[in-house]
Design a protein around this motif. Structure first.
Motif, PDB file in Angstrom:
ATOM      1  N   ASN A 169     -10.206   1.640   3.748  1.00 44.04           N
ATOM      2  CA  ASN A 169     -10.202   0.619   2.695  1.00 44.04           C
ATOM      3  C   ASN A 169      -8.890  -0.156   2.659  1.00 44.04           C
ATOM      4  OD1 ASN A 169     -12.778   1.371   1.919  1.00 44.04           O
ATOM      5  ND2 ASN A 169     -12.034   2.837   0.375  1.00 44.04           N
ATOM      6  N   ASN A 170      -7.804   0.508   3.005  1.00 45.29           N
ATOM      7  CA  ASN A 170      -6.488  -0.135   2.971  1.00 45.29           C
ATOM      8  C   ASN A 170      -6.043  -0.659   4.324  1.00 45.29           C
ATOM      9  OD1 ASN A 170      -5.959   0.235   0.165  1.00 45.29           O
ATOM     10  ND2 ASN A 170      -5.459   2.384   0.559  1.00 45.29           N
ATOM     11  N   SER A 206       1.555   1.572  -4.422  1.00 50.46           N
ATOM     12  CA  SER A 206       0.150   1.918  -4.693  1.00 50.46           C
ATOM     13  C   SER A 206      -0.061   2.404  -6.122  1.00 50.46           C
ATOM     14  CB  SER A 206      -0.323   2.999  -3.705  1.00 50.46           C
ATOM     15  OG  SER A 206       0.514   4.143  -3.787  1.00 50.46           O
ATOM     16  N   THR A 265      -9.331   8.552   6.915  1.00 54.05           N
ATOM     17  CA  THR A 265     -10.041   8.818   5.667  1.00 54.05           C
ATOM     18  C   THR A 265     -10.608   7.508   5.121  1.00 54.05           C
ATOM     19  OG1 THR A 265      -8.061   8.486   4.320  1.00 54.05           O
ATOM     20  CG2 THR A 265      -8.440  10.703   5.206  1.00 54.05           C
ATOM     21  N   ASP A 266     -11.427   7.610   4.076  1.00 54.25           N
ATOM     22  CA  ASP A 266     -11.974   6.409   3.447  1.00 54.25           C
ATOM     23  C   ASP A 266     -10.868   5.540   2.873  1.00 54.25           C
ATOM     24  OD1 ASP A 266     -14.520   7.198   4.099  1.00 54.25           O
ATOM     25  OD2 ASP A 266     -14.907   8.158   2.160  1.00 54.25           O
ATOM     26  N   ASN A 267      -9.823   6.187   2.338  1.00 51.51           N
ATOM     27  CA  ASN A 267      -8.697   5.423   1.799  1.00 51.51           C
ATOM     28  C   ASN A 267      -7.979   4.657   2.906  1.00 51.51           C
ATOM     29  OD1 ASN A 267      -6.766   4.882  -0.515  1.00 51.51           O
ATOM     30  ND2 ASN A 267      -5.382   5.858   0.950  1.00 51.51           N
ATOM     31  N   ASP A 268      -7.861   5.278   4.090  1.00 53.62           N
ATOM     32  CA  ASP A 268      -7.227   4.584   5.214  1.00 53.62           C
ATOM     33  C   ASP A 268      -8.042   3.361   5.612  1.00 53.62           C
ATOM     34  OD1 ASP A 268      -5.425   6.627   5.133  1.00 53.62           O
ATOM     35  OD2 ASP A 268      -6.253   7.700   6.853  1.00 53.62           O
ATOM     36  N   GLU A 296      -2.810  -3.352  -8.938  1.00 53.79           N
ATOM     37  CA  GLU A 296      -4.021  -2.691  -8.472  1.00 53.79           C
ATOM     38  C   GLU A 296      -5.165  -3.676  -8.212  1.00 53.79           C
ATOM     39  OE1 GLU A 296      -5.109   0.104 -11.444  1.00 53.79           O
ATOM     40  OE2 GLU A 296      -5.423  -1.389 -13.030  1.00 53.79           O
ATOM     41  N   ILE A 305       0.818  -1.207   0.000  1.00 55.91           N
ATOM     42  CA  ILE A 305       0.000   0.000   0.000  1.00 55.91           C
ATOM     43  C   ILE A 305       0.854   1.259   0.000  1.00 55.91           C
ATOM     44  CG2 ILE A 305      -1.654   1.335   1.378  1.00 55.91           C
ATOM     45  CD1 ILE A 305      -2.743  -1.423   2.320  1.00 55.91           C
TER      46      ILE A 305
END
Length: 921
Positions: free
Chosen positions: A866-867, A654, A861-864, A660, A650
């Motif tokens: 999701n990952n 990334s 965040t949403d990225n945090d 991906e 990640i």
């Protein structure tokens, strides 16, 4: 340029006379050449030859002569002791000879020296002679035949020890006992391990101390070898004997026999052991919304009356349990139906009432026993009788007591060996099931045993809680064909497609299908041909023959005779083989050999980051393997790799378009691993179950999307694999048995190494009997030691550590972050709570010497999310380590853009952080 073919050479060296009597000179390869006239030294032989012209010597042989056999290092011992009465050496010969005859002279001299050395009458020393004869006779013996007289040393030996056991007579040894130990260890080709040497030295020291403390007039004598090895067959022996039973092996082509240490015998020794009896039978903990132990329903069956004003209320105890640290008893009274009565301790109950107040349906002449329920966990696996681990397969059975705490349950001292059998001539581990089942049928009804905890006979009921095995063996236990079939699941009737029949509906892999029930298994085993029709198997209102849905005739049908065993529920999903050696192995091999097959630069860069992660203080184990060898990784390798690979992908890869599609698979896989590789759930257990189930569905979705989106022809449809499907049933097992680490098979497979060692040391004539006998002796000895007061408290830990397997305790590879299991290093990140406020929310800190520097987690965040990671920053605050309790180790090795990356893929971190710190999902 001419190649230098000169090889390293070895030389005979003449040495000076010893300075004291008894000293022998040992010299080899000094690399110095000395002139015989002026004693001048030279590093090269041709320099010495050139120097000889000064003395007008045409042919001078170097004192340090070159041998012609560089592959053989010769140790030359020359006589330099002047006392001819002790050693009779011939005098040294002059080295002066011609250069042409140099080689022959050297060989002759070497032979003379060696011959003279072996002509020494060292056996005139009675000490040396006695020990040499004892060691030689013991090594030459083909069978155990030593008696007391054979092991005794002549008295004249000890009369001579005082005369020869001094510094001058034992050179180069410190003393005579050192010489004997050197002879024991290095005297011949008999191999002995360093660990065994430690045990021998400790035993000798203890025996020597006992001899010194033996009162005058009392005989001190060591037992003979036969008394140690064959005590179980000697009538005069008072040692407890664990009986091993000889059974016939059904299905064998040669009417073979095997030996087995039956479960009731194990329980008799455990119940009578004062240290083990109170541990294997516990009251169950029914505290809601948590899962911290495996203590199942334990009922006693006593008829008591309560401490109330009305003493006529009689209470037949059905079961005890605890909830929120209070003790409850459930049972029937004479005047009322079932109730739960709160007790303030076991001692608040009294002895049984007189017969006049017993319930009317109780036999007045019956003898009442306390009933102890000891739930049993069985384990079966295959191993090898060869060191190569490729051939000579064996299959074995082990058992454990489920009531033991997690750490004790996985200890080598609490794993009981049942039997092992070679897999040949139609026999295998399943051939032992009829004998095992017959004994468990008796244990289900209750077997009278003496309990050291109760100091009386009790009725022991021991049902099977579950059976641990790998996935193919579980299918065999359930009477199914295997995994490579149309209906591979032992829980439901899902039809897994091949890649070419792949369906586009994701819900097919996640939804519930028609269940296999115990009634279905009973029906399938009711006919030898497995042609009985199973109603509502594939579809409601539809009957299907059992042999059409993968049922097969096996010896495992005997398990259905047990009331406590349900093939569908009591063969839990095993995370070592379904996750680590299943999904994780699929994905790592796919990453290395499919996605990055021709991208050597990315592989090298990824390997560099993995190597750098060995500096992390958040993980107890380090990943040191080569990614190219991922096909041969073991479960422990995947355990370490899965905790660090996602956060590296990640943060460092990334933007790589090749990765991906595969990165989300690793993220969800490691989120699941962080959830299931924990020992207990102390709170919010219902939410934990929901989160595990949702993570499994997200993992299957990621695998499904990867299969749809990839264009690589080498890729395989992993979401159609049976091991992936079994994860959908993981939630059911966690509800029934608690966290998945409770039924991981790694400890049982680690125990296989001890079985293999016993197999290596048998004569291969009756391996089953030999191995059973060895483990039986261990159990009997442990029982005798635990039941006595032989060792003082200060020596007990060392004694147990050395002699009872604690030195070789099974390795914990789970790395759950428990502080008590691993010391916290400097520069480690930990979660902690303040001692003066232990119920406060845990905080994250960096241990730096004697202080802890605080960090705060920033909003995610949403990225945090999701990952599956979080970010933390230093606050500038700090406190002394002595003011706080450390709770859990964390991994924040990566530092990017002024943030510490909280690696939630570390086992246990995701649930701990979410449940105690984040609260944002």
């Amino acid at each position: 340029m001419q190649k230098n073919t000169r090889q390293e050479t070895y030389k005979i060296v003449k040495t000076h006379l010893p300075k004291r009597q008894g000293k022998l000179n040992f010299s080899i390869n000094s690399g110095v050449f000395t002139c015989s006239e002026c004693k001048k030294e030279f590093e090269k032989p041709w320099l010495l030859k050139r120097h000889s012209k000064v003395h007008h010597i045409s042919n001078q042989m170097a004192t340090n002569t070159v041998l012609n056999k560089p592959e053989q290092t010769k140790l030359i011992v020359k006589n330099t002791i002047p006392d001819a009465n002790v050693f009779d050496y011939s005098s040294d010969k002059d080295d002066s000879s011609s250069i042409g005859d140099e080689e022959n002279n050297i060989v002759d001299e070497e032979n003379n020296i060696v011959d003279n050395f072996f002509d020494i009458e060292m056996n005139s020393n009675p000490v040396f002679n006695a020990f040499f004869d004892i060691f030689s006779s013991a090594a030459a013996a083909d069978e155990v035949s030593m008696t007391d007289d054979d092991s005794e040393i002549p008295e004249e030996v000890f009369e001579t020890i005082g005369a020869v056991n001094d510094l001058t007579s034992c050179y180069p040894f410190c003393d005579l006992q050192t010489m004997i130990l050197f002879a024991f260890i290095n005297g011949d080709n008999d191999m002995i391990s360093q660990q065994m040497l430690k045990k021998i030295l400790l035993a000798m020291n203890l025996i020597s101390k006992i001899q010194q403390e033996t009162p005058i007039g009392r005989t001190f004598k060591l037992p003979c070898l036969d008394a140690l090895l064959n005590y179980q067959a000697r009538k005069k022996s008072k040692m407890p004997v664990f009986p091993s039973q000889r059974i016939s092996v059904p299905g064998s082509n040669r009417n073979a026999f095997a030996h087995i240490n039956l479960p009731p015998n194990h329980l008799r020794f455990r119940m009578a052991n004062p240290k083990k009896s109170k541990l294997i039978s516990f009251m169950p903990d029914c505290t809601p919304n948590q899962s911290i132990c495996l203590e199942q329903d334990v009922w006693f069956g006593n008829i008591v009356y309560l401490k109330t004003n009305d003493c006529s209320i009689c209470f037949l105890v059905e079961s005890f349990h605890t909830a929120n640290k209070n003790i409850f008893a459930r049972g029937l009274t004479r005047l009322s139906p079932a109730h739960d009565f709160l007790l303030f301790g076991v001692h608040s109950m009294k002895k049984p009432m007189p017969l006049s107040v017993l319930p009317g349906n109780v036999d007045r002449d019956a003898v009442f026993y306390k009933v102890r329920i000891v739930s049993i966990i069985l384990f079966t696996d295959d191993t090898s009788g060869n060191r190569s681990k490729q051939y000579n397969p064996f299959e074995s059975w082990l058992m454990r007591c489920a009531a033991l705490p997690f750490k004790d349950r996985n200890s080598i001292a609490n794993i009981q060996f049942l039997s092992t059998i070679p897999k040949k001539d139609g026999a295998n581990g399943m051939s032992l099931l009829p004998a095992i089942v017959d004994d468990f049928k008796k244990l289900e009804k209750g077997v009278k045993m003496f309990s050291a905890e109760d100091n009386e006979y009790v009725l022991v009921v021991a049902p099977i809680l579950w059976i641990e095995a790998d996935t193919p063996c579980h299918s065999e236990l359930c009477g199914l064909l295997g995994l490579a079939i149309t209906f591979p699941c032992r829980r439901c009737y899902i039809k897994l497609r091949r890649a070419k029949d792949f369906v586009k509906d994701l819900s097919y892999f996640c939804e519930c299908h028609e269940r296999q029930t115990r009634e279905h298994y009973v029906l399938a085993n009711s006919s030898p041909g497995r042609d009985t029709e199973i109603p509502n198997a594939l579809k409601i209102g539809m009957n299907t023959p059992a042999n059409k849905i993968s049922f097969r005739d096996r010896l495992t049908s005997h398990l259905l005779e047990l009331q406590s065993f349900d093939p569908e529920k009591d063969t839990p999903v095993e995370i070592l083989h379904t996750i680590l050696l299943g999904v994780a192995k699929y994905m790592v091999i796919d990453l290395v050999k499919v996605v990055l097959k021709n991208d050597t630069a990315t592989i090298a860069r990824l390997s560099e980051f993995l190597t750098d992660y060995t500096q992390s203080t958040g993980l107890s184990r380090k990943f040191t393997q080569n990614l190219r060898h991922s096909s041969s990784f073991l479960g422990r390798d995947f355990k370490v790799l899965l905790q660090i690979l996602p956060v590296i992908l990640i943060t460092e890869f990334s933007g790589n378009h090749e990765l991906e599609l595969v990165i989300p698979c690793f993220v969800e896989l490691d989120r699941l691993c962080s959830l299931v590789f924990i020992c207990q759930v102390t709170s919010d257990f219902d939410n934990y179950i929901i989160r595990v189930d949702n993570t499994v569905k997200r993992l299957i979705r990621a695998l499904f999307d990867y299969n749809k989106g990839t264009k690589n022809e080498l890729h395989k449809a992993y979401c159609t694999k049976p091991k992936v499907h079994y994860l959908t049933h993981l939630k059911e097992d966690i509800i029934r048995f608690g966290p998945a680490l409770n039924y991981e098979t790694e400890k049982g497979e680690q125990f296989n190494k001890h079985i293999c060692e016993h197999l290596f040391h048998t004569n291969r004539q009756n391996t089953s009997m030999d191995v059973c006998l060895k483990f039986a002796k261990q159990i009997a000895l442990q029982h005798a030691i635990d039941s006595g007061l032989f060792i003082k408290d200060n020596n007990e830990s060392l004694f147990n550590y050395t002699f009872f397997g604690i030195l070789r305790e099974l390795k914990d590879n789970n790395d759950t972050g428990d502080i008590e299991d691993d010391a916290v290093q400097n520069n480690s990140f930990v979660a902690f709570v303040f001692k003066d406020d232990p119920i406060s929310c845990p905080r994250i800190g960096l241990v730096s010497g004697s202080v802890v520097k605080f960090l705060n987690i920033v909003p995610r965040t949403d990225n945090d999310r999701n990952n599956n990671y979080a970010k933390a920053v230093m606050t500038g605050e700090h406190s002394d380590v002595a003011n706080m309790n450390l709770v859990c180790k964390l991994d924040l090795h990566i530092f990017r853009n002024l943030f510490y990356i909280v690696n939630l893929s570390k086992f246990g971190s995701y649930w701990f952080i979410f449940n105690n710190i984040l609260f944002d999902e």
